[in-house]
Design a protein around this motif. Structure first.
Motif, PDB file in Angstrom:
ATOM      1  N   ILE A   1       0.873  -0.941  -0.071  1.00 46.31           N
ATOM      2  CA  ILE A   1       0.025  -0.074   0.004  1.00 46.31           C
ATOM      3  C   ILE A   1       0.840   1.405   0.034  1.00 46.31           C
ATOM      4  O   ILE A   1       0.411   2.386  -0.389  1.00 46.31           O
TER       5      ILE A   1
ATOM      6  N   GLU B   1       0.598   7.369  -3.793  1.00 47.01           N
ATOM      7  CA  GLU B   1       0.338   6.084  -4.657  1.00 47.01           C
ATOM      8  C   GLU B   1       1.140   4.998  -4.567  1.00 47.01           C
ATOM      9  O   GLU B   1       2.243   5.029  -4.694  1.00 47.01           O
TER      10      GLU B   1
ATOM     11  N   PHE C   1      -1.352  -1.633  -8.539  1.00 44.38           N
ATOM     12  CA  PHE C   1      -2.336  -0.491  -8.073  1.00 44.38           C
ATOM     13  C   PHE C   1      -3.713  -1.059  -7.646  1.00 44.38           C
ATOM     14  O   PHE C   1      -4.323  -0.493  -6.749  1.00 44.38           O
TER      15      PHE C   1
ATOM     16  N   LEU D   1      -4.790  -0.622  -3.675  1.00 46.25           N
ATOM     17  CA  LEU D   1      -5.995   0.328  -3.314  1.00 46.25           C
ATOM     18  C   LEU D   1      -7.060  -0.142  -2.801  1.00 46.25           C
ATOM     19  O   LEU D   1      -7.937   0.129  -2.051  1.00 46.25           O
TER      20      LEU D   1
ATOM     21  N   LYS E   1      -6.288  -0.373   0.810  1.00 48.48           N
ATOM     22  CA  LYS E   1      -6.310   1.087   1.329  1.00 48.48           C
ATOM     23  C   LYS E   1      -8.098   1.360   1.586  1.00 48.48           C
ATOM     24  O   LYS E   1      -8.251   1.931   2.625  1.00 48.48           O
ATOM     25  N   SER E   2      -8.602   0.835   0.645  1.00 49.65           N
ATOM     26  CA  SER E   2     -10.216   0.821   0.841  1.00 49.65           C
ATOM     27  C   SER E   2     -10.678   0.391   2.185  1.00 49.65           C
ATOM     28  O   SER E   2     -11.842   0.834   2.854  1.00 49.65           O
TER      29      SER E   2
END
Length: 317
Positions: A115, A132, A138, A142, A145-146
């Protein structure tokens, strides 16, 4: 920790976590281990039905969420949409089921250090926002992270309690030792099989200069338990706080295995980012926790476990 639901309990880390909970708490800890054969967490109806069935007879105080779809090597590069759909589905289903059926439980979710953005300095927890991840990861990064953002949202609106732990590359007994598995398991598998078959050479992907942080699986399980019981921060890194060059890892494995053949570096194979290492000072301050197993000790125990997995015919090959 009395009544615990473990999502992802049949995976590599999940199995070790279940063993650690049994060892630490014995019969005082009631566990419900959940694997893919129990319920498809990417299916909203199935997830809600399963949680509701447990709601009436299980006074859950902790949910530990390890479930994720991820594979090593270049698989994430070729399947970003698959990862995005499955992992996001699991995230939103688990978060909403938590709120509906076990709002008093504390959730502890497991994240990966992918992450964090790509650079050579130790990553601290503040880097999770406003940065990022590495481009090839990616989609997976992500979605992890969500999960963190979802927990923050459910805490803000519904008052739910949670924490997240970030793990580096985890290895140990029970890992996959196939050639396309994560780097430590893949290397141990290659060199053990090469030793047993008197193979003249072993191919190592990359130049050997890439660096990774490694955490022994039993240390990971111990740290997850400590975070579940004690962490009051949204996110905490669990690791040894040190990166190892792959060439040095190879030297350790070669020495432990006793392999005497040639090592061939293939720099045309996929190796990912050049360096990953985390700042683990918060884990020391917040949890009074540090990883107990050295790299050498972990490799020795993992090699021994892999030998024990092999059949007598494979050992004699």
């Amino acid at each position: 920790m009395k009544n615990v639901i473990i999502l992802g309990a049949t995976g590599f880390i999940g199995k070790s976590l279940c063993n650690a909970l049994r060892s630490r708490f014995g019969n005082d800890c009631n566990m419900i281990p959940v694997g893919t054969s129990t319920v498809d967490l990417a299916n909203r109806t199935a997830t809600f039905d399963w949680f509701e069935s447990k709601h009436w007879k299980f006074d859950c105080d902790h949910i530990i969420h390890l479930s994720a779809l991820y594979r090593a090597g270049d698989w994430p590069v070729r399947h970003p949409a698959t990862q995005f759909f499955v992992n996001m589905s699991m995230n939103v289903n688990v978060l909403e089921a938590w709120k509906r059926f076990f709002p008093a439980a504390k959730m502890t979710s497991i994240l990966s250090y992918c992450i964090y953005p790509s650079h050579d300095q130790p990553h601290d927890e503040s880097e999770v926002y406003g940065t990022e991840p590495e481009d090839y990861l990616f989609a997976y990064a992500l979605t992890k992270k969500s999960q963190l953002i979802g927990q923050r949202a459910y805490a803000t609106e519904h008052g739910l309690t949670s924490t997240s732990v970030v793990l580096p590359t985890v290895y140990g007994p029970g890992d996959s030792f196939a050639e396309d598995s994560h780097v430590m398991g893949a290397l141990i598998g290659k060199f053990v099989r090469a030793k047993l078959s008197n193979q003249a050479s072993v191919e190592v992907w990359g130049s050997g200069n890439q660096e990774r942080e490694f955490l022994f699986v039993e240390d990971a399980a111990d740290g997850i338990i400590e975070a579940a019981m004690r962490s009051e921060v949204p996110i905490v890194n669990l690791g040894c706080g040190r990166a190892y060059r792959i060439s040095d890892v190879v030297d350790t494995i070669v020495d432990v295995v006793g392999y005497r053949g040639q090592i061939v570096n293939n720099e045309n194979r996929f190796t990912g980012v050049s360096k990953r290492v985390m700042d683990v000072s918060l884990a020391k301050a917040e949890l009074n926790w540090t990883a107990a197993t050295s790299l050498r000790q972990g490799v020795e125990r993992t090699v021994r476990a892999y030998y024990e997995e092999l059949s007598p015919q494979q050992r004699a090959a």
